[in-house]
Motif scaffolding. Structure first.
Motif, PDB file in Angstrom:
ATOM      1  N   GLU A  42       2.706  -1.149  -8.647  1.00 25.90           N
ATOM      2  CA  GLU A  42       1.854  -2.123  -7.981  1.00 25.90           C
ATOM      3  C   GLU A  42       0.804  -2.670  -8.948  1.00 25.90           C
ATOM      4  N   GLN A  43       0.218  -1.799  -9.764  1.00 23.81           N
ATOM      5  CA  GLN A  43      -0.776  -2.228 -10.748  1.00 23.81           C
ATOM      6  C   GLN A  43      -0.134  -3.154 -11.790  1.00 23.81           C
ATOM      7  N   PRO A  58       2.234   8.022  -6.660  1.00 23.16           N
ATOM      8  CA  PRO A  58       1.703   7.646  -7.982  1.00 23.16           C
ATOM      9  C   PRO A  58       2.596   6.652  -8.715  1.00 23.16           C
ATOM     10  N   LYS A 112       2.186   3.248  -7.174  1.00 22.32           N
ATOM     11  CA  LYS A 112       0.861   2.706  -7.503  1.00 22.32           C
ATOM     12  C   LYS A 112       0.862   2.106  -8.903  1.00 22.32           C
ATOM     13  N   ALA A 125       0.847  -1.186   0.000  1.00 17.63           N
ATOM     14  CA  ALA A 125       0.000   0.000   0.000  1.00 17.63           C
ATOM     15  C   ALA A 125       0.883   1.237   0.000  1.00 17.63           C
ATOM     16  N   THR A 126       0.528   2.204  -0.825  1.00 16.87           N
ATOM     17  CA  THR A 126       1.314   3.418  -0.915  1.00 16.87           C
ATOM     18  C   THR A 126       0.471   4.534  -1.507  1.00 16.87           C
ATOM     19  N   ASP A 127       0.902   5.769  -1.271  1.00 11.80           N
ATOM     20  CA  ASP A 127       0.218   6.922  -1.849  1.00 11.80           C
ATOM     21  C   ASP A 127       0.988   7.496  -3.024  1.00 11.80           C
TER      22      ASP A 127
END
Length: 142
Positions: free
Chosen positions: A13-14, A7, A10, A3-5
């Motif tokens: 991760e995607q 961009p 993210k 989990a991270t904020d």
């Protein structure tokens, strides 16, 4: 997986989730009692950030995992999808532990395996030598 904020993280991760979605088996590296490395492969499912494998106690890698409690796993993009030197891959070191058949997690994960791999899991479930192992990633490189 994480989990991270950020961009950028993210996006990574995607990409990692998409990559793992298309892979049905992992390559497994374990160490035997003599300290020698052994490589193998097994189907897996992912659940709540961990990889789960359902393997026979008769297999060398099961004995190694039960003895050491650690493994290295490799997920690798298919040959036909990339150049040999540029294949996407995730390598991670994991802690390994047996999930008892009485644990509610056992049923949850085995149902996921049945959905993914079909009738064979029902057959393997009936064999007393098969164990469910959780591989909890502690460090990795994508």
């Amino acid at each position: 997986m994480m989990a991270t904020d950020s961009p950028d993280l993210k996006i990574i991760e995607q990409q990692l989730d998409e990559f793992l979605h298309g892979i049905h088996a992992l390559m497994l590296a374990t160490v035997n009692a003599e300290g020698l490395p052994e490589a193998s492969y097994t189907p897996y499912v992912m659940h709540e950030g961990c990889y789960y494998i359902f393997i026979s106690q008769l297999a060398t890698h099961t004995k190694n995992l039960n003895q050491s409690g650690v493994a290295s796993v490799l997920f690798l993009e298919a040959d036909e999808d990339a150049q040999a030197y540029t294949r996407k891959r995730l390598s991670c070191q994991c802690n390994a532990k047996v999930i008892d058949r009485e644990n509610a997690l056992f049923e949850t994960v085995l149902l996921k395996m049945e959905d993914k791999f079909g009738q064979l899991i029902k057959t393997l479930r009936g064999l007393g030598d098969f164990q469910l192992l959780e591989l909890n990633p502690v460090k990795g490189n994508f």
